[in-house]
Write a protein that holds these residues in place. Structure first.
Motif, short mmCIF file in Angstrom:
data_model
loop_
_atom_site.label_atom_id
_atom_site.label_comp_id
_atom_site.label_asym_id
_atom_site.label_seq_id
_atom_site.Cartn_x
_atom_site.Cartn_y
_atom_site.Cartn_z
N VAL A 78 41.53 40.16 26.94
CA VAL A 78 40.93 40.23 28.24
C VAL A 78 41.49 39.25 29.35
O VAL A 78 41.88 37.97 28.69
CB VAL A 78 39.56 39.95 28.14
CG1 VAL A 78 38.98 38.67 27.58
CG2 VAL A 78 38.79 40.16 29.59
N ASP A 79 41.97 39.22 30.32
CA ASP A 79 42.41 38.38 31.48
C ASP A 79 41.18 37.85 31.97
O ASP A 79 40.39 38.03 33.15
CB ASP A 79 43.08 39.19 32.59
CG ASP A 79 43.77 38.25 33.60
OD1 ASP A 79 43.62 37.00 33.55
OD2 ASP A 79 44.35 38.60 34.41
N VAL A 80 40.73 36.54 31.27
CA VAL A 80 39.69 35.66 31.85
C VAL A 80 39.62 35.24 32.95
O VAL A 80 38.62 35.45 33.73
CB VAL A 80 39.42 34.56 30.80
CG1 VAL A 80 38.41 33.57 31.29
CG2 VAL A 80 39.29 34.82 29.44
N LEU A 81 40.84 34.84 33.67
CA LEU A 81 41.12 34.18 35.17
C LEU A 81 40.59 35.25 36.26
O LEU A 81 40.40 35.00 37.03
CB LEU A 81 42.35 33.53 35.13
CG LEU A 81 42.44 32.39 34.25
CD1 LEU A 81 43.84 31.49 34.68
CD2 LEU A 81 41.23 31.38 34.60
N ALA A 82 41.03 36.46 35.81
CA ALA A 82 41.07 37.62 36.83
C ALA A 82 39.51 37.88 37.07
O ALA A 82 39.01 38.10 38.15
CB ALA A 82 41.69 39.10 36.12
N LEU A 83 38.95 37.76 35.92
CA LEU A 83 37.51 38.09 35.87
C LEU A 83 36.60 36.94 36.48
O LEU A 83 35.36 36.98 37.25
CB LEU A 83 36.81 38.31 34.23
CG LEU A 83 37.28 39.28 33.72
CD1 LEU A 83 36.85 39.27 32.13
CD2 LEU A 83 37.01 40.63 34.29
N VAL A 84 37.29 35.54 36.36
CA VAL A 84 36.65 34.45 37.04
C VAL A 84 37.03 34.70 38.61
O VAL A 84 35.96 34.28 39.10
CB VAL A 84 37.28 33.24 36.28
CG1 VAL A 84 36.60 32.02 37.34
CG2 VAL A 84 36.67 32.92 35.08
#
Length: 194
Positions: free
Chosen positions: A2-8
């Motif tokens: 998962v792209d954590v920073l995109a979700l953040v």
């Protein structure tokens, strides 16, 4: 993965609106940290983006777990137009990089000290990490990843920081509350500590 920073970033936009500025800072040996600026009325909020890319590791453990561990981003709110607070971008990035650089686990109740003013002429060189959840809700991630917590930062004067070291975060926060301290005033004086 998962792209954590995109979700953040999506969570920040949902909670705070569209950023009106952003800056990126990279320190030797660390991942890139961005700071986004959100303006709403007379309040400016600065939020880090990048601190949560990796979980914070307990400095006493022999190996850092690349998946499990607390994740966080930092949020600072100040009144606009009273001081040159846009100069806080680099100091905020320094604080956000501290888990990678110094092996810190940043959590509510902790003090983070820069050793220099947060912005030119600021009466604050350190911040108190407050409880999350009020402004930006935690971002749940798929197991086994821990959620990303958005930790508010409350600027402290040197006297307040010294008092907090002796009396604790809860007592300092109680003192601010009972004295009606405007914690978003970038020029405020130290709360009375007698």
């Amino acid at each position: 993965m998962v792209d954590v920073l995109a979700l953040v970033e999506a969570r920040l936009r949902t909670a705070l609106g569209e950023p009106d500025a952003r800056a990126a800072v990279t320190f030797l040996g660390t991942d890139r940290i961005e700071v986004l600026r959100f303006t709403e009325g007379d309040i400016v909020r600065y939020a880090t983006l990048g601190m949560s890319a990796q979980p914070m590791a307990d400095p006493t453990s022999a190996l850092a777990d690349p998946v499990k561990g607390p994740r966080a981003e930092l949020v600072l709110s100040v009144r606009a137009g009273l001081a040159d607070t846009d100069k806080v971008l680099r100091p905020l990035a320094v604080l956000a990089a501290s888990p990678q650089v110094e092996g810190l686990v940043v959590a509510p109740g902790a003090s983070l000290d820069l050793g220099e003013p947060l912005w030119p002429g600021a009466p604050f060189a350190s911040v108190l990490v407050a409880e999350p959840g009020g402004l930006v809700e935690d971002l749940e991630l798929d197991a086994p990843l821990d959620p990303v917590r958005f930790l508010p930062l409350l600027p402290m004067t040197s006297n307040e920081a010294a008092w907090k070291r002796v009396r604790g975060a809860a007592e300092l926060e109680e003192r601010w509350l009972t004295r009606g301290t405007d914690l978003r005033d970038p020029l405020r004086k130290s709360v009375a500590l007698d």
